[in-house]
Scaffold this motif. Structure first.
Motif, PDB file in Angstrom:
ATOM      1  N   GLU A  52       0.816  -1.225   0.000  1.00  7.16           N
ATOM      2  CA  GLU A  52       0.000   0.000   0.000  1.00  7.16           C
ATOM      3  C   GLU A  52       0.845   1.269   0.000  1.00  7.16           C
ATOM      4  O   GLU A  52       0.705   2.117   0.889  1.00  7.16           O
ATOM      5  CB  GLU A  52      -0.938   0.012   1.212  1.00  7.16           C
ATOM      6  CG  GLU A  52      -1.913  -1.145   1.245  1.00  7.16           C
ATOM      7  CD  GLU A  52      -2.971  -0.940   2.329  1.00  7.16           C
ATOM      8  OE1 GLU A  52      -3.377   0.215   2.539  1.00  7.16           O
ATOM      9  OE2 GLU A  52      -3.383  -1.930   2.943  1.00  7.16           O
ATOM     10  N   THR A  71      -1.389   4.646  -0.012  1.00 10.14           N
ATOM     11  CA  THR A  71      -2.547   4.824   0.869  1.00 10.14           C
ATOM     12  C   THR A  71      -2.546   6.178   1.586  1.00 10.14           C
ATOM     13  O   THR A  71      -3.597   6.764   1.802  1.00 10.14           O
ATOM     14  CB  THR A  71      -2.598   3.668   1.887  1.00 10.14           C
ATOM     15  OG1 THR A  71      -2.721   2.456   1.143  1.00 10.14           O
ATOM     16  CG2 THR A  71      -3.766   3.791   2.837  1.00 10.14           C
ATOM     17  N   THR A 115      -0.031   9.957  -5.639  1.00 10.49           N
ATOM     18  CA  THR A 115      -0.368   8.585  -6.011  1.00 10.49           C
ATOM     19  C   THR A 115      -0.021   8.366  -7.473  1.00 10.49           C
ATOM     20  O   THR A 115       0.587   7.358  -7.851  1.00 10.49           O
ATOM     21  CB  THR A 115      -1.878   8.333  -5.785  1.00 10.49           C
ATOM     22  OG1 THR A 115      -2.143   8.471  -4.402  1.00 10.49           O
ATOM     23  CG2 THR A 115      -2.283   6.945  -6.250  1.00 10.49           C
ATOM     24  N   THR A 143      -2.519  -3.338  -2.754  1.00  9.48           N
ATOM     25  CA  THR A 143      -3.224  -2.049  -2.745  1.00  9.48           C
ATOM     26  C   THR A 143      -4.731  -2.210  -2.585  1.00  9.48           C
ATOM     27  O   THR A 143      -5.290  -3.260  -2.871  1.00  9.48           O
ATOM     28  CB  THR A 143      -2.927  -1.262  -4.049  1.00  9.48           C
ATOM     29  OG1 THR A 143      -3.498   0.033  -3.940  1.00  9.48           O
ATOM     30  CG2 THR A 143      -3.488  -1.960  -5.270  1.00  9.48           C
ATOM     31  N   ASP A 194      -6.342   0.418  -3.958  1.00  7.76           N
ATOM     32  CA  ASP A 194      -6.681   1.284  -5.076  1.00  7.76           C
ATOM     33  C   ASP A 194      -6.686   0.431  -6.350  1.00  7.76           C
ATOM     34  O   ASP A 194      -5.641   0.146  -6.929  1.00  7.76           O
ATOM     35  CB  ASP A 194      -5.626   2.402  -5.166  1.00  7.76           C
ATOM     36  CG  ASP A 194      -5.909   3.373  -6.298  1.00  7.76           C
ATOM     37  OD1 ASP A 194      -6.797   3.091  -7.134  1.00  7.76           O
ATOM     38  OD2 ASP A 194      -5.230   4.417  -6.340  1.00  7.76           O
ATOM     39  N   ASP A 243      -7.495   0.939  -9.311  1.00  7.51           N
ATOM     40  CA  ASP A 243      -6.986   1.554 -10.545  1.00  7.51           C
ATOM     41  C   ASP A 243      -5.511   1.222 -10.754  1.00  7.51           C
ATOM     42  O   ASP A 243      -5.044   1.127 -11.889  1.00  7.51           O
ATOM     43  CB  ASP A 243      -7.120   3.079 -10.479  1.00  7.51           C
ATOM     44  CG  ASP A 243      -8.581   3.506 -10.479  1.00  7.51           C
ATOM     45  OD1 ASP A 243      -9.421   2.688 -10.932  1.00  7.51           O
ATOM     46  OD2 ASP A 243      -8.874   4.620 -10.022  1.00  7.51           O
TER      47      ASP A 243
END
Ligand SMILES: Nc1ncnc2c1ncn2[C@@H]1O[C@H](COP(=O)(O)OP(=O)(O)OP(=O)(O)O)[C@@H](O)[C@H]1O
Ligand SMILES: [Mg+2]
Lengths: 227, 201
Positions: free
Chosen positions: A161, A164, A171, A189, A191, A193
């Protein structure tokens, strides 16, 4: 580099239930993502890849080296980026922190300085070499942490991560950096994406590896699981 | 966040280029020598010398004030007390010498990288090798300690803010417990990061 995880389970000292259970997987793709719910065992699994956690059962082999007994050699090949940049930076200034990983490698002072300068320039930290590390912004700190890891030239980079605690722009910067890295990457992660362009994505749930496949399929599976 | 620790300011002045060992030796010698200062004139000359060194190092005058200000709480009462009991001359010698020494020490930290200071300590620790002490580790521990100061200060601020946000009155225990737990958790994480970066020998 080939990572072989064979029949791996892990119970933390004092714990009862395994937090990673019966995982068997062989990884040699360039970009590997790991997603899953909180507490599903992702961080524990990631830490096994460089021997920070040695499984209570089963074996993890990296480039032919068993992490049980060869932890130090494995960590020379495998860099690890943590979530919180504050606790990864161990030296008072930017330059000193990057130089830290180059100790005891038989390099002269000049060679160390040259490598450090090059790493700082590459990660956009060139003007901050003598800056106190704790006064950097969160994004700059994470870039520093990455520069400090990459300067030692690991063949595999494991990231738990890494974005985060970062804002959208930082990011993006970390994601772009990951895209351009020549190294093999394993990225944990939340996220989704970030793993979109990856070669392979693993989904963890309640200590088990429950899905393994291309990103779109794995992400769809994970969304379904969490619904 | 500002700490009263003088932070290194890069520069190329002669003061910056003087080897760290020499600067440390000057601080130590000044500390010992200060005992023998008897007259305000000598104290004044010494203070002037340090101020000249600041000018040579091109330090912004604001930093001078910044390093002396925290001491006012001690120096002003001390001055008053000494004037009343020992007279002006003695009082100005004592206060002058303290200010000079603090400014001198501060000048050294402003013009010397922490690494260089730590290197001096590492070299001084070299004879301890015979006792099984690894001087390089001594240096690392010092660096980690220096790195740890802002980390703990930040944590203390966080804990205090969290308490204010929850409308709690200041309580020593409500402050100490999260501070200690937080510090231990962070030191676990730092230990892990050190191991990941190859310092597990
Ligand atoms: N050092 C430790 N000692 C004991 N138990 C631990 C330790 N670290 C993690 N655990 C436990 O192991 C389980 C899995 O934790 P892990 O950190 O691997 O999950 P995760 O998938 O990374 O979760 P998250 O998404 O919240 O980061 C959790 O129940 C956690 O409480
Ligand atoms: Mg985790």
């Amino acid at each position: 580099m080939l990572i072989e995880v064979d029949g791996v389970s892990h119970v933390y000292p004092g714990g009862v239930e395994p937090v990673v259970r019966d995982v068997v997987v062989r990884l040699d793709e360039h970009r590997i993502g790991i997603v899953g719910a909180n507490g599903s065992g992702k961080s524990t699994f990631a830490r096994m890849l460089n021997g920070l956690v040695v499984p209570s059962a089963g074996t993890v082999t990296v480039d032919g080296l068993d992490t049980r007994g060869h932890g130090r050699e494995v960590r020379k090949r495998v860099g690890f980026c943590f979530t919180n940049p504050d606790t990864q930076i161990v030296m008072p200034t930017v330059r000193e922190d990057v130089a830290f990983g180059l100790r005891r490698r038989g390099l002269t002072k000049e060679e160390v300085a040259a490598r450090v300068d090059e790493a700082l320039a590459r990660h956009g930290l060139g003007g901050l070499a003598d800056h106190p590390a704790h006064l950097l912004s969160g994004g700059q700190k994470q870039l520093l942490a990455l520069a400090s890891i990459l300067v030692t030239g690991p063949e595999l980079l494991v990231m738990d991560e890494p974005t985060t605690l970062l804002d959208l722009r930082n990011t993006r910067r970390v994601a772009d950096l990951v895209t351009e890295l020549p190294q093999q990457v394993v990225l944990v992660t939340h996220d989704l994406d970030l793993v979109a362009g990856f070669d392979r994505v693993l989904v963890f749930d309640r200590a088990r590896l429950v899905h393994d496949g291309p990103p779109d399929e794995a992400v769809a599976f994970y969304r379904e699981l969490m619904a | 966040m500002s700490t009263s620790l003088g932070l290194y300011r890069p520069g190329t002045s002669p003061v910056h280029r003087t080897p760290a060992g020499v600067k440390l030796a000057v601080v130590v010698a000044a500390g010992i020598g200060s005992v023998f200062v008897r007259t305000p004139a000598v104290a004044g000359v010494l203070l002037a010398v340090v101020l000249v060194a600041y000018t040579v190092a091109r330090t912004p005058p604001g930093l001078l004030w910044h390093s002396v200000r925290p001491l006012c709480w001690v120096l002003v009462p001390l001055m008053v007390f000494q004037v009343l009991t020992a007279g002006w001359a003695r009082a100005s010698v004592i206060v002058g010498v303290i200010v000079t020494l603090v400014l001198l020490a501060n000048l050294v930290t402003l013009t010397t990288r922490t690494t260089e200071l730590v290197d001096v300590v590492v070299r001084l620790a070299a004879p301890l090798r015979f006792l099984g002490v690894d001087p390089e580790r001594v240096g690392l521990v010092l660096n980690l300690g220096i790195r740890g100061v802002p980390l703990v200060l930040e944590l203390a601020t966080e804990v205090r803010e969290a308490q204010h946000a929850r409308g709690q009155a200041a309580s020593a225990r409500a402050f100490a417990v999260p501070l200690i737990v937080g510090a231990l958790r962070r030191s676990d994480e730092i230990g892990e990061a050190l191991a990941a970066r190859g310092f597990d020998d």
